[in-house]
Design a protein around this motif. Structure first.
Motif, short mmCIF file in Angstrom:
data_model
loop_
_atom_site.label_atom_id
_atom_site.label_comp_id
_atom_site.label_asym_id
_atom_site.label_seq_id
_atom_site.Cartn_x
_atom_site.Cartn_y
_atom_site.Cartn_z
N LEU A 169 3.38 74.14 20.86
CA LEU A 169 3.86 75.19 19.92
C LEU A 169 4.78 76.12 20.56
CD1 LEU A 169 0.67 75.27 17.99
CD2 LEU A 169 2.79 74.30 17.22
N ARG A 170 4.49 76.62 21.55
CA ARG A 170 5.10 77.81 22.61
C ARG A 170 6.55 76.96 22.74
NH1 ARG A 170 0.08 80.53 26.20
NH2 ARG A 170 -0.32 81.87 24.52
N SER A 171 6.48 75.96 23.23
CA SER A 171 7.84 75.32 23.67
C SER A 171 8.82 75.26 22.27
CB SER A 171 7.59 73.85 23.90
OG SER A 171 8.84 73.36 24.31
N GLU A 172 8.00 74.89 21.35
CA GLU A 172 8.94 74.88 20.22
C GLU A 172 9.31 76.23 19.84
OE1 GLU A 172 8.90 73.03 15.47
OE2 GLU A 172 7.07 72.77 16.71
N LEU A 173 8.39 77.06 19.59
CA LEU A 173 8.80 78.58 19.52
C LEU A 173 10.05 79.18 20.11
CD1 LEU A 173 8.28 81.15 17.74
CD2 LEU A 173 6.27 81.73 19.28
N ALA A 181 18.40 83.42 18.24
CA ALA A 181 19.22 84.49 18.82
C ALA A 181 20.64 84.00 19.01
CB ALA A 181 18.53 84.58 20.14
N SER A 182 21.01 82.86 19.14
CA SER A 182 22.31 82.45 19.44
C SER A 182 23.15 82.55 17.97
CB SER A 182 22.32 81.13 19.94
OG SER A 182 23.79 80.73 19.84
N LEU A 183 22.21 82.12 16.81
CA LEU A 183 22.98 82.27 15.59
C LEU A 183 23.14 83.54 14.98
CD1 LEU A 183 21.17 79.34 13.68
CD2 LEU A 183 23.62 79.33 14.49
N ASN A 184 21.93 84.45 15.44
CA ASN A 184 22.07 85.94 14.91
C ASN A 184 23.18 86.74 15.83
OD1 ASN A 184 19.98 85.68 12.99
ND2 ASN A 184 18.46 86.29 14.53
N ALA A 185 23.40 86.31 17.00
CA ALA A 185 24.49 87.07 17.67
C ALA A 185 25.74 86.68 17.11
CB ALA A 185 24.65 86.25 19.12
N GLU A 186 25.95 85.69 16.46
CA GLU A 186 27.40 85.06 15.76
C GLU A 186 27.19 85.44 14.32
OE1 GLU A 186 27.63 81.25 17.05
OE2 GLU A 186 28.00 81.52 19.13
N SER A 338 20.19 79.59 10.15
CA SER A 338 19.57 80.97 10.53
C SER A 338 18.53 81.34 9.44
CB SER A 338 20.89 81.98 10.17
OG SER A 338 20.05 83.20 10.96
N ASP A 339 18.74 81.23 8.28
CA ASP A 339 17.64 81.72 7.35
C ASP A 339 16.36 80.77 7.40
OD1 ASP A 339 19.03 83.74 6.34
OD2 ASP A 339 20.08 82.50 4.76
N SER A 340 16.78 79.58 7.50
CA SER A 340 15.63 78.45 7.65
C SER A 340 14.81 78.59 9.14
CB SER A 340 16.13 77.16 7.33
OG SER A 340 16.93 76.72 8.51
#
Length: 553
Positions: A169-173, A181-186, A338-340
């Motif tokens: 779960l931590r790996s998936e998170l 983060a990548s999507l939010n940066a763009e 990004s929303d999902s």
């Protein structure tokens, strides 16, 4: 239990086939005779690394085959059933090593991979080699010994699964967070591009239509002038006859001629058709002219729209409006992703927290079980050590907390003192003989709790002599009453305790090579071998008498 062993072309062994009984089996021989070679051959069945140098000279392959009589071990039976290898009972393991260094493994003549062979053999025999006293310094070994005594196998399995779930779960998170983060940066850029393209109300094929319309509007005056000229031609003023009037007059003339020249009849019909077609063309030209509007406003609007489309194509390196529409859809999906991902991240954070709580819970139960077992475990070890003439020995288990892992949150240290003083870390204060006795005590305990059918000791009595060696022999002998135990030893006190005694020896063959062999000793042979162990090269009468005394039931 190990019923039979067959070895071919392994180091100094050309060919060996030997059967073994139940109980305590003693293996002796002079130093260098090949006792460890037999142990090495058996280790191949335990998954040891294949080494082409172990193949006897002149041979292309070596092989080791062992027949085991299995007991009702549910894990072993499950392994066999899952891999269609039989249902227990008699089980034959075989491994063949070639000169290339590659090896093949078989169980009941069925090919298997090495991990499966190792998993099966580890349920059948445990080999304690000389270097394994070093395991006493290994915190993982110490913890496993305590866990076996505590009988917390189910808790350990639950803890391992809880840890595995948490790691997954931590790996998936982490992956979702990274993507987010990548999507939010763009995101700002993506939103800007999407809204610009979406606001352009793009339509596939629009550019071609506008270019054609722009070309018409740019030449509107010439088009109008020509349409007017054509309409004027078909509808001239009163001073000029129209094409329709001229054609009608020609039709009448041909009609009159047809009375005298019959061949003019078809010409009359054709001209009549041409008159109808000309009239139709004139009508369409009139309609086109009436509807064609020279609009500078429309031209400006078209050119502005074209400028917008050309600008978007250049900005986003697209060749067609269809590519712009695809680009708009791509940015729309990115915003949706990004929303999902935000929703998935929130859900994963809750799942990680729940998984961490489950791991903490089972780790706490595991810690409690270990704490309860630590005292009785230490007492059991000290009882064995006192029996082995370490009367003042002190043994205890020290706990420390570590980050939660597959084995919980515990790290343990075995503390030891041979003289009754405050115990210190075992690996730093115990002598070689003391380590041997501690390891035997632990092995005896672990073998009992794991229900291991066969145990192999390679000089576990190293560093021990005298009455302590006799006590070790008695302990090993006691283990042999409940399981099959092999003991390679140099101590006559231990050798005299066995139910069966095998001698490993070297000899020269007809080709002048040195080969090792193993034979089972009869009663008199045992006397002479124990006497040799007592006196050395020259066997004295006193040594023989002493050997007979040691071997008396």
């Amino acid at each position: 239990m190990l019923k039979a062993l067959s070895v071919r072309n392994y180091v100094l062994i050309d060919s060996l086939e030997i059967d073994f009984p139940e109980g305590l089996i003693i293996i002796t021989g002079q130093t260098g005779a090949g006792k460890s070679i037999i142990l090495g051959a058996l280790s191949l069945l335990m998954g040891a690394k294949a080494d082409a140098e172990a193949i006897a000279g002149g041979a292309e392959t070596c092989s080791v085959e062992a027949e085991f009589e299995t007991v009702g071990d549910p894990e072993l039976l499950s392994l066999l059933e899952e891999n269609d290898l039989g249902e227990g009972g008699s089980l034959i393991l075989r491994r063949v090593v070639s000169r290339s260094g590659r090896s093949r493994a078989f169980v009941n003549d069925c090919p298997v991979n090495l991990p499966l062979l190792t998993a099966i053999s580890s349920r059948l025999v445990d080999i304690h080699s000389q270097h394994q006293n070093l395991l006493l310094a290994d915190r993982r070994f110490q913890l496993s010994a305590l866990d076996l005594y505590a009988g917390d196998g189910e808790l350990l399995e639950s803890c391992s699964k809880a840890h595995s779930d948490l790691v997954g779960l931590r790996s998936e998170l982490s992956e979702v967070s990274g993507r987010l983060a990548s999507l939010n940066a763009e995101r700002d850029y993506n939103e800007a591009v999407f809204h610009r393209l979406d606001g352009a109300s793009l339509r596939d094929g629009e550019l071609e239509e506008l270019e054609a319309e722009q070309e018409r509007l740019a030449n509107a005056e010439d088009i109008k002038e020509n349409l007017c000229a054509l309409e004027q031609f078909f509808s001239p003023g009163d001073d000029m006859p129209s094409p329709d009037a001229g054609l009608r007059n020609c039709v009448q003339i041909l009609s009159r001629l047809s009375r005298f020249l019959p061949e003019t009849g078809p010409l009359q019909e054709r001209l009549a058709s041409a008159r109808i077609e000309v009239a139709d063309i004139a009508g369409e030209i009139s309609t086109l002219n009436s509807h064609f509007d020279v609009s500078m406003d429309r031209l400006q609007a078209v050119e502005e729209r074209l400028s917008t489309l050309y600008g978007l194509l250049k900005t986003y390196s697209c060749r067609t409006v269809a590519e712009l529409i695809a680009l708009k859809d791509k940015y729309s999906e990115a915003l949706f992703d990004s929303d999902s991902l935000e929703l998935r991240k929130e859900a994963l954070e809750k799942e990680v927290a729940a998984a961490a709580a489950r791991l903490d819970g089972v780790s706490a139960k595991l810690h409690a079980a270990r704490q309860r077992a630590a005292g009785p475990f230490s007492e059991a070890v000290m009882d064995s050590l006192r029996f082995l003439e370490l009367e003042r020995a002190v043994f205890s288990v020290d706990f420390s907390e570590v980050p939660a892992g597959p084995s919980g949150t515990d790290s343990v240290r075995f503390l030891f003192s041979a003289d009754g003083r405050a115990p210190a870390e075992l690996s730093k204060c115990a002598s070689g003989g003391e380590l041997s006795r501690i390891m035997l005590s632990l092995k005896a305990m672990m073998a009992r709790y794991t229900e291991m059918p066969t145990l192999f000791f390679d000089e576990i009595d190293s560093g021990v002599s005298g009455s302590a060696a006799d006590r070790m022999g008695s302990m090993i002998c006691d283990m042999g009453r409940h399981m099959q135990v092999f003991a390679i030893t140099h101590l006559p006190q231990v050798a005299a305790k066995g139910d069966a005694h095998y001698l490993v020896s070297k000899s020269g063959d007809a080709a002048g090579r040195t080969v090792s062999s193993i034979t089972r000793l009869d009663a008199e042979g045992r006397v002479m071998e124990v006497a040799r162990m007592l006196s050395g090269t020259v066997v004295t009468d006193a040594a023989v008498a002493n050997a007979r005394a040691l071997l008396e039931p």
